[in-house]
Design a protein around this motif. Structure first.
Motif, short mmCIF file in Angstrom:
data_model
loop_
_atom_site.label_atom_id
_atom_site.label_comp_id
_atom_site.label_asym_id
_atom_site.label_seq_id
_atom_site.Cartn_x
_atom_site.Cartn_y
_atom_site.Cartn_z
N VAL A 148 3.60 3.54 -4.19
CA VAL A 148 4.43 2.45 -4.39
C VAL A 148 3.99 1.53 -5.74
N ALA A 149 3.25 1.88 -6.30
CA ALA A 149 3.37 1.46 -7.90
C ALA A 149 4.75 1.90 -8.84
N GLU A 150 4.92 3.24 -8.23
CA GLU A 150 5.88 3.73 -8.97
C GLU A 150 7.76 2.73 -8.01
N ALA A 202 7.55 -7.55 -4.10
CA ALA A 202 7.46 -6.86 -3.68
C ALA A 202 6.71 -5.62 -3.16
N VAL A 203 5.60 -5.49 -3.58
CA VAL A 203 4.65 -4.54 -3.04
C VAL A 203 5.19 -4.81 -1.28
N LEU A 204 5.13 -6.20 -0.87
CA LEU A 204 5.49 -6.16 0.79
C LEU A 204 6.45 -5.62 0.98
N SER A 205 7.71 -5.74 0.14
CA SER A 205 9.24 -5.36 0.81
C SER A 205 9.53 -3.52 0.29
N THR A 206 8.94 -3.27 -0.72
CA THR A 206 8.63 -1.84 -1.15
C THR A 206 8.20 -1.25 0.05
N LEU A 207 7.27 -1.91 0.42
CA LEU A 207 6.88 -0.93 2.60
C LEU A 207 7.85 -0.54 3.78
N HIS A 208 9.07 -1.82 3.16
CA HIS A 208 9.66 -1.41 4.09
C HIS A 208 9.84 -0.02 5.01
N LEU A 226 -1.24 2.17 -10.97
CA LEU A 226 -1.93 2.23 -9.57
C LEU A 226 -2.66 0.93 -9.37
N GLY A 227 -3.60 1.21 -10.21
CA GLY A 227 -5.20 -0.16 -9.96
C GLY A 227 -4.01 -1.03 -9.45
N SER A 228 -3.01 -1.98 -9.59
CA SER A 228 -2.49 -2.69 -9.88
C SER A 228 -2.20 -2.85 -8.09
N ALA A 229 -1.38 -1.67 -7.82
CA ALA A 229 -0.89 -1.93 -6.30
C ALA A 229 -2.14 -1.44 -5.80
N SER A 230 -3.44 -1.05 -5.54
CA SER A 230 -3.61 -1.05 -4.49
C SER A 230 -4.74 -1.93 -4.38
N GLN A 231 -5.23 -3.06 -5.35
CA GLN A 231 -5.35 -4.15 -5.72
C GLN A 231 -4.00 -5.04 -4.91
N HIS A 232 -3.04 -5.13 -4.49
CA HIS A 232 -2.40 -6.17 -4.20
C HIS A 232 -1.97 -5.77 -2.67
N ALA A 233 -1.99 -3.87 -1.78
CA ALA A 233 -2.21 -3.49 -0.56
C ALA A 233 -3.55 -4.05 -0.14
N GLY A 235 -6.21 12.29 4.33
CA GLY A 235 -6.65 13.55 3.05
C GLY A 235 -7.62 12.76 2.37
N GLY A 236 -6.58 12.87 0.70
CA GLY A 236 -6.72 12.11 -0.22
C GLY A 236 -5.85 11.01 -0.73
N ALA A 237 -5.30 10.26 -0.15
CA ALA A 237 -4.47 9.59 0.18
C ALA A 237 -4.42 8.72 1.00
N VAL A 238 -4.56 7.31 1.32
CA VAL A 238 -3.71 6.65 2.19
C VAL A 238 -2.21 5.73 1.83
N LEU A 239 -2.06 6.23 3.25
CA LEU A 239 -0.25 5.40 3.69
C LEU A 239 -0.01 3.87 4.06
N HIS A 240 0.57 3.12 3.30
CA HIS A 240 0.20 1.37 3.81
C HIS A 240 1.60 1.01 4.57
N THR A 241 1.48 1.03 5.96
CA THR A 241 2.55 0.46 6.54
C THR A 241 2.59 -0.87 7.16
N LEU A 242 4.12 -1.49 6.89
CA LEU A 242 3.75 -2.74 7.62
C LEU A 242 3.18 -3.36 8.86
#
Length: 321
Positions: free
Chosen positions: A268-270, A254-260, A276-283, A298-305
């Protein structure tokens, strides 16, 4: 399962499913309840319909030898055999001392009957009966499915190779099966009892299986131990996690799919409904597997496929935006 540096350098894949082993595992699977992931495969369902009510007759002496959730005699895994005939020949030529040792570990129900006792003593007629029944069951039940099994195993091998090239051995072991947990240098594998297996520099042979309902370990102290794993078989579905779940686990899929659409860890967590911790671990696992890239902003990270992650999503149905 504990790996040394030498073991990690000697992880190999069998070039294809082992025909004899698949024959044995199909009987074991069809004996059991229809609850494992393997039952979602069309070929398994067709085979079940075909053999319903006739498994004992078709499988002969193999049927009582490999009931569900039981020890499978190691002599039935001939990992060096390139084809079914070679596997049967090697199994039927197993030295009597090895046969006696293997069969001594069987349950009383498996040992019941004159045939099992005679096989344990190495009787030639018992060996011939085993070979004959293996051939009869394979040709009537498994061989018609063999082209499909080979095709789907080849696709699985391609996916594993791409994961290895993108993310190395860590990615390969981390995504091998959703029930596995890779904590370098140890691979945690759920089985019925607790064991610590040290590979002792002999490495590990990975054998893909269409009929294995779960991971199966065959320890060999003087050679590479064997880990039989269920192959990933994608099926068309309206839900992307249904396709990727057997490979990655439903939450990670589901995490991979949402990063479409690229997203931060918080987004991702939302989207997936996890912490948030689980989303970070899966990513992190997906990034190590080469399926996701992460950029700090900045203070955030952006995940892309990555291209590999996009290709994996395209292996199932398209994802609506």
């Amino acid at each position: 399962m504990h790996f040394s540096d030498a073991d990690l350098r000697q992880i190999t894949f069998a070039p294809a499913p082992n025909a004899l082993w698949e024959t044995v595992l199909s009987v074991r699977l069809l004996h059991g309840a229809q609850t494992s992931r393997s039952w979602s495969r069309p070929g398994v369902r067709r085979l079940h319909q075909q053999v319903r009510g006739s498994l004992a007759e078709r499988a002969g002496v193999l049927a009582p030898l490999v009931p569900p959730k039981s020890f499978v005699p190691a002599f039935l895994l001939q990992s060096d055999a390139g084809d079914f005939a070679t596997g049967v020949k090697l199994a039927s030529q197993t030295p009597s001392s090895y046969l006696a040792f293997d069969l001594s570990a069987l349950s009383p129900a498996q040992q019941a009957g004159r045939w099992a006792q005679e096989l344990a003593s190495g009787a030639s007629w018992a060996r011939q009966t085993l070979a004959s029944d293996l051939y009869r069951y394979f040709t009537s039940s498994v061989e018609p499915l063999w082209p499909q099994i080979q095709t789907e195993a080849a696709a699985d091998r391609t996916l594993r190779a791409a994961t290895l090239m993108r993310g190395g051995v860590d990615a390969l072991l981390a995504t091998l099966h959703p029930d596995c947990r890779w904590q370098p240098p140890t691979l945690h594998i759920p089985i019925d009892s607790d064991h610590d297996i040290t590979l002792s520099g002999h490495g590990l042979l990975l054998i893909p299986s269409y009929f294995a309902p779960r991971l199966m370990v065959t320890y060999r102290p003087d050679a590479a131990s064997v880990l039989t794993y269920p192959i990933f078989v994608g099926e068309r579905s309206t839900d992307q996690t249904d396709v990727l779940g057997p490979l990655l686990g439903r939450t990670r899929a589901a995490v991979l799919s949402t990063l479409h659409d690229p997203a931060t860890t918080t987004t991702v967590a939302e989207r997936v409904g996890i912490s948030l911790g689980s989303a970070s671990q899966h990513a992190t696992v997906l990034r190590n597997a080469g399926l996701v890239s992460t950029t700090r902003i900045g203070g955030a990270v952006l995940h892309t496929l990555t291209p590999l992650g996009q290709a994996l999503l395209r292996s199932g149905p398209s994802v609506s935006s």
